[in-house]
Scaffold this active site. Sequence first.
Site, PDB file in Angstrom:
ATOM      1  N   GLU A 161       0.805  -1.224   0.000  1.00 46.79           N
ATOM      2  CA  GLU A 161       0.000   0.000   0.000  1.00 46.79           C
ATOM      3  C   GLU A 161       0.838   1.274   0.000  1.00 46.79           C
ATOM      4  OE1 GLU A 161      -3.286  -0.179   2.615  1.00 46.79           O
ATOM      5  OE2 GLU A 161      -3.444   1.984   2.866  1.00 46.79           O
TER       6      GLU A 161
ATOM      7  N   GLU B   6      -6.208   6.469  -0.821  1.00 46.11           N
ATOM      8  CA  GLU B   6      -6.698   7.259   0.326  1.00 46.11           C
ATOM      9  C   GLU B   6      -6.240   8.710   0.237  1.00 46.11           C
ATOM     10  OE1 GLU B   6      -4.186   4.895   3.309  1.00 46.11           O
ATOM     11  OE2 GLU B   6      -4.325   6.856   4.267  1.00 46.11           O
TER      12      GLU B   6
ATOM     13  N   HIS C 269     -10.503   3.065   2.642  1.00 45.57           N
ATOM     14  CA  HIS C 269      -9.637   3.370   3.769  1.00 45.57           C
ATOM     15  C   HIS C 269     -10.445   3.499   5.052  1.00 45.57           C
ATOM     16  CE1 HIS C 269      -7.943   6.711   6.337  1.00 45.57           C
ATOM     17  NE2 HIS C 269      -6.972   5.812   6.374  1.00 45.57           N
TER      18      HIS C 269
ATOM     19  N   GLU D 287     -11.602  -1.783   5.559  1.00 46.44           N
ATOM     20  CA  GLU D 287     -10.590  -1.717   6.616  1.00 46.44           C
ATOM     21  C   GLU D 287     -11.308  -1.605   7.954  1.00 46.44           C
ATOM     22  OE1 GLU D 287      -7.744   1.440   6.026  1.00 46.44           O
ATOM     23  OE2 GLU D 287      -6.398   0.625   7.541  1.00 46.44           O
TER      24      GLU D 287
END
Length: 390
Positions: A240, A266, A316, A336
Amino acid sequence: MKIKSVRARVFEWKGKTVPPQGNFCSNAMDLVYSNTESMSTFRFHSWTVVEIETDDGIIGLGNVALAPAIAKAIIDQYLTPLVLGQDPWDYEYLWQRMYRATHAWGRKGVTMAAISAIDLAIWDILGKSVNKPVFKLLGGRTKEKIPVYYSKLYRTNLDEMQAEAQKYKDEGFTAFKMRFGYGPAHLQKGVAENLKSVEAIREVIGYDNDLMLECYMGWNLEYAKRMLPKLEKFEPRWLEEPVIADDIDGYAELNQLSSIPISGGEHEFSLYGFKQLLDKKAVSVVQYDTNRVGGITAAHKINALCEAYSVPVIPHAGQMHNYHLTMSTLASPMSEYFPMFDVEVGNELFYYIFDGEPVAENGFVQLDDNKPGLGLTMKTEFLDQFNIIE
Ligand SMILES: O=C(O)[C@H](O)[C@H](O)[C@@H](O)CO
Ligand SMILES: [Mg+2]
């Protein structure tokens, strides 16, 4: 129905914090500061809450965590005048008004985050006005419940990381995201430390569970190209944000380089930002945050784009504004999840401000068909631990 008032308040946490120490997560400042300063950039200890009231008394809740005080100023000075007196059902028109009125200096970053907060509150109103949860307005329930991955495992000593992984494995999680502590500035020793931490977590969770690796923009293209081949044996589900969000060609090169999918988003904004990421095949997993990307109006469009490109959306942070997007599309397989902790970096603050956030059970969260709107209310329990700026 018309929008009667918009209230944006900054909730500044003044309670106990337990900031992670040392190289708890590589980040973009590592390359320009020594470790101590760079980690200080990593704090989200305030949050802006937006309350929009309609002429028939419905109150919609929105929120923004990026540069909260600046977001409030943008909301107060620029966005509120654009939505007052308007019909919240005209959400696309209102979104375009906000986007185009600020386009000369907005488009991405804190302006889009401020637009997101207004948009979230509008969708909360829409759901409440028809007594339906927001996901029912977006496509309905596409999953019995939402699979979530446990996210933290900040870099600390390996015993503590292994104990943390074991704890949440025992709680039924089958997917885990850990943070690297080191990047280019830490030379070969940092490479070795990074590999040791992945090995340590794989030792605990084995290979029947998913492992995701977070760099938080703390590497660069050259370093990531060196690391990827060394990481393949650990079979991560994704790597990521290896590079800064503007290095889209770097993302694209890394995403073709190895068997490891590159994830990001994000720190990307608007439908156009994600069109660029997808057209360049820069990411194999899209991770927008609905309180940044342009709210539900934008995220819903990006879900459709990702469906067309067959790129999964795994938003995110978890948090209710994202769960409604994951629930309402097959393009989003999971989300998440940060459990509620003492306030560290600040992702946890959401739990101290809002009630209604679902608690994971056995690696899943559930949304309530009977909770209208976003399903959040303001929490009162910790109010005395915030400075609240009107
Ligand atoms: O992916 C994430 O969860 C973010 O990058 C985190 O918010 C950040 O705190 C890094 O762990
Ligand atoms: Mg991240």
